[in-house]
Design an enzyme around this catalytic site. Sequence first.
Site, PDB file in Angstrom:
ATOM      1  CE  LYS A  71     -21.369  14.631  11.686  1.00  0.00           C
ATOM      2  NZ  LYS A  71     -21.876  13.572  10.810  1.00  0.00           N
ATOM      3  CG  ASP A 107     -23.526  10.401  12.026  1.00  0.00           C
ATOM      4  OD1 ASP A 107     -24.693  10.789  11.807  1.00  0.00           O
ATOM      5  OD2 ASP A 107     -22.543  11.168  12.006  1.00  0.00           O
ATOM      6  CG  LEU A 227     -22.953   6.947   3.782  1.00  0.00           C
ATOM      7  CD1 LEU A 227     -21.967   7.284   4.890  1.00  0.00           C
ATOM      8  CD2 LEU A 227     -23.996   5.978   4.298  1.00  0.00           C
TER       9      LEU A 227
HETATM   10  N1  LIG Z   1     -26.926  10.241   5.382  1.00  0.00           N
HETATM   11  C1  LIG Z   1     -26.389  10.751   6.467  1.00  0.00           C
HETATM   12  O1  LIG Z   1     -27.002  10.866   7.535  1.00  0.00           O
HETATM   13  C2  LIG Z   1     -24.955  11.181   6.426  1.00  0.00           C
HETATM   14  C3  LIG Z   1     -24.244  11.370   7.637  1.00  0.00           C
HETATM   15  C4  LIG Z   1     -22.915  11.782   7.565  1.00  0.00           C
HETATM   16  C5  LIG Z   1     -22.326  12.007   6.318  1.00  0.00           C
HETATM   17  N2  LIG Z   1     -23.054  11.810   5.191  1.00  0.00           N
HETATM   18  C6  LIG Z   1     -22.438  12.014   3.870  1.00  0.00           C
HETATM   19  O2  LIG Z   1     -21.246  11.274   3.792  1.00  0.00           O
HETATM   20  C7  LIG Z   1     -20.284  11.975   3.002  1.00  0.00           C
HETATM   21  C8  LIG Z   1     -18.963  12.097   3.768  1.00  0.00           C
HETATM   22  O3  LIG Z   1     -19.154  12.872   4.926  1.00  0.00           O
HETATM   23  P1  LIG Z   1     -18.006  12.973   6.050  1.00  0.00           P
HETATM   24  O4  LIG Z   1     -18.628  13.644   7.219  1.00  0.00           O
HETATM   25  O5  LIG Z   1     -17.336  11.669   6.253  1.00  0.00           O
HETATM   26  O6  LIG Z   1     -16.964  13.963   5.336  1.00  0.00           O
HETATM   27  P2  LIG Z   1     -15.402  14.060   5.596  1.00  0.00           P
HETATM   28  O7  LIG Z   1     -15.057  13.704   7.001  1.00  0.00           O
HETATM   29  O8  LIG Z   1     -15.012  15.390   5.046  1.00  0.00           O
HETATM   30  O9  LIG Z   1     -14.754  12.890   4.641  1.00  0.00           O
HETATM   31  C9  LIG Z   1     -14.896  12.951   3.265  1.00  0.00           C
HETATM   32  C10 LIG Z   1     -14.250  11.707   2.641  1.00  0.00           C
HETATM   33  O10 LIG Z   1     -14.501  11.743   1.228  1.00  0.00           O
HETATM   34  C11 LIG Z   1     -13.265  11.734   0.521  1.00  0.00           C
HETATM   35  N3  LIG Z   1     -13.396  12.611  -0.653  1.00  0.00           N
HETATM   36  C12 LIG Z   1     -13.783  13.910  -0.668  1.00  0.00           C
HETATM   37  N4  LIG Z   1     -13.806  14.381  -1.926  1.00  0.00           N
HETATM   38  C13 LIG Z   1     -13.397  13.357  -2.731  1.00  0.00           C
HETATM   39  C14 LIG Z   1     -13.199  13.225  -4.132  1.00  0.00           C
HETATM   40  N5  LIG Z   1     -13.427  14.247  -4.976  1.00  0.00           N
HETATM   41  N6  LIG Z   1     -12.786  12.022  -4.614  1.00  0.00           N
HETATM   42  C15 LIG Z   1     -12.561  10.985  -3.782  1.00  0.00           C
HETATM   43  N7  LIG Z   1     -12.725  11.052  -2.439  1.00  0.00           N
HETATM   44  C16 LIG Z   1     -13.143  12.223  -1.912  1.00  0.00           C
HETATM   45  C17 LIG Z   1     -12.242  12.271   1.496  1.00  0.00           C
HETATM   46  O11 LIG Z   1     -10.960  11.788   1.098  1.00  0.00           O
HETATM   47  P3  LIG Z   1      -9.606  12.429   1.693  1.00  0.00           P
HETATM   48  O12 LIG Z   1      -9.396  11.753   3.023  1.00  0.00           O
HETATM   49  O13 LIG Z   1      -8.573  12.065   0.691  1.00  0.00           O
HETATM   50  O14 LIG Z   1      -9.835  13.907   1.822  1.00  0.00           O
HETATM   51  C18 LIG Z   1     -12.732  11.659   2.806  1.00  0.00           C
HETATM   52  O15 LIG Z   1     -12.364  10.312   2.926  1.00  0.00           O
HETATM   53  C19 LIG Z   1     -20.934  13.311   2.638  1.00  0.00           C
HETATM   54  O16 LIG Z   1     -21.514  13.203   1.378  1.00  0.00           O
HETATM   55  C20 LIG Z   1     -22.015  13.469   3.679  1.00  0.00           C
HETATM   56  O17 LIG Z   1     -23.105  14.243   3.209  1.00  0.00           O
HETATM   57  C21 LIG Z   1     -24.351  11.409   5.221  1.00  0.00           C
END
Ligand SMILES: NC(=O)c1ccc[n+]([C@@H]2O[C@H](COP(=O)([O-])OP(=O)(O)OC[C@H]3O[C@@H](n4cnc5c(N)ncnc54)[C@H](OP(=O)(O)O)[C@@H]3O)[C@@H](O)[C@H]2O)c1
Length: 290
Positions: A71, A107, A227
């Site tokens: 993205k 989103d 989410l």
């Molecule tokens: N419902 C929906 O339609 C929808 C849409 C989009 C996303 N989501 C969900 O939202 C979540 C995040 O997605 P994203 O696209 O934002 O991913 P992303 O860009 O990879 O960001 C992940 C975030 O989570 C943090 N993180 C990852 N592992 C962690 C851990 N073990 N402990 C603490 N923080 C942690 C990361 O911190 P760092 O910066 O330190 O790496 C980062 O801030 C996922 O679960 C995804 O499935 C849902």
Amino acid sequence: MRIKGLTKVYGLFGDPVEHSLSPIMHNTAFQALGLDCVYLPFLVKVKDIGSAVQAVRALHLAGVNLTIPLKEHVLPYLDEVEKEAEHIGAVNTIVNRDGRLCGYNTDAPGFLASLKAAGFDPSGKNAVILGAGGAARAVSFALAKVGAARINIYNRSVEKAEKLAADLNAAYRLPTAAGDISSDLAAALKGAELLVNATPVGMYPDHRSAPLLSRKQLHQGLLVCDLIYNPLQTRLLDEAEAAGCRVLNGVGMLVWQGALAFQLWTGKKAPAALMEEAVLKALKGEDEDG
Ligand SMILES: NC(=O)c1ccc[n+]([C@@H]2O[C@H](COP(=O)([O-])OP(=O)(O)OC[C@H]3O[C@@H](n4cnc5c(N)ncnc54)[C@H](OP(=O)(O)O)[C@@H]3O)[C@@H](O)[C@H]2O)c1
């Protein structure tokens, strides 16, 4: 579904894509409206995003969704990026308008639609966001756009939280703060009405790992939104319910971001209830396997 010479092809680019629910959701919607369209998953690595976008032009794909990790990488390859998607720094939907590729972020409005469906109006409210990745950026820009009073962001990498807080403040002149996700958030949550988990902590297959917050840090006045949609009820939502909070899982956001993409592609109102039914059916099937 019968594929013909004129069938319009849509797709999902991402890595991984094999567990995505978007093909089920969109093909259900196309069939329900009798549209001669099909939606397919395509595994695309970050290094190949430029050639994948070029393939959208070469193969005349009608539209594409982008998921993790593409993205934020796709923007330079598009002909046009909608202002909100540019602010967020992420595109999850491409519309092919006669070879001109336009990028959108559904989103953000998808998240707002899910809050609305849950009867929560974020304007004038204080929000705490866990995470500072693509989803956290979409959610916080969406909340700022509709007049949230304050947004505090907590992340494992504090500099990413600080960057998001600064970007929000620059775009909307909104009071923001940033901090470390492992700090005690009880004080920050005291004045908050909305808590959003925008990290993958609690997601299948690591759904049994400890949630980022326990019930002691939560209070009854919060809507706790995770989410994550697999599992439907995360351990964070269990803790929140035990603390007397209202809870919301990620299914609504998934369905509404898909419905808004569908509308951008087809110009037709998406059958959101049917899309949600298809997603829930698939998730319950997955739960049985898992
Ligand atoms: N419902 C929906 O339609 C929808 C849409 C989009 C996303 N989501 C969900 O939202 C979540 C995040 O997605 P994203 O696209 O934002 O991913 P992303 O860009 O990879 O960001 C992940 C975030 O989570 C943090 N993180 C990852 N592992 C962690 C851990 N073990 N402990 C603490 N923080 C942690 C990361 O911190 P760092 O910066 O330190 O790496 C980062 O801030 C996922 O679960 C995804 O499935 C849902």
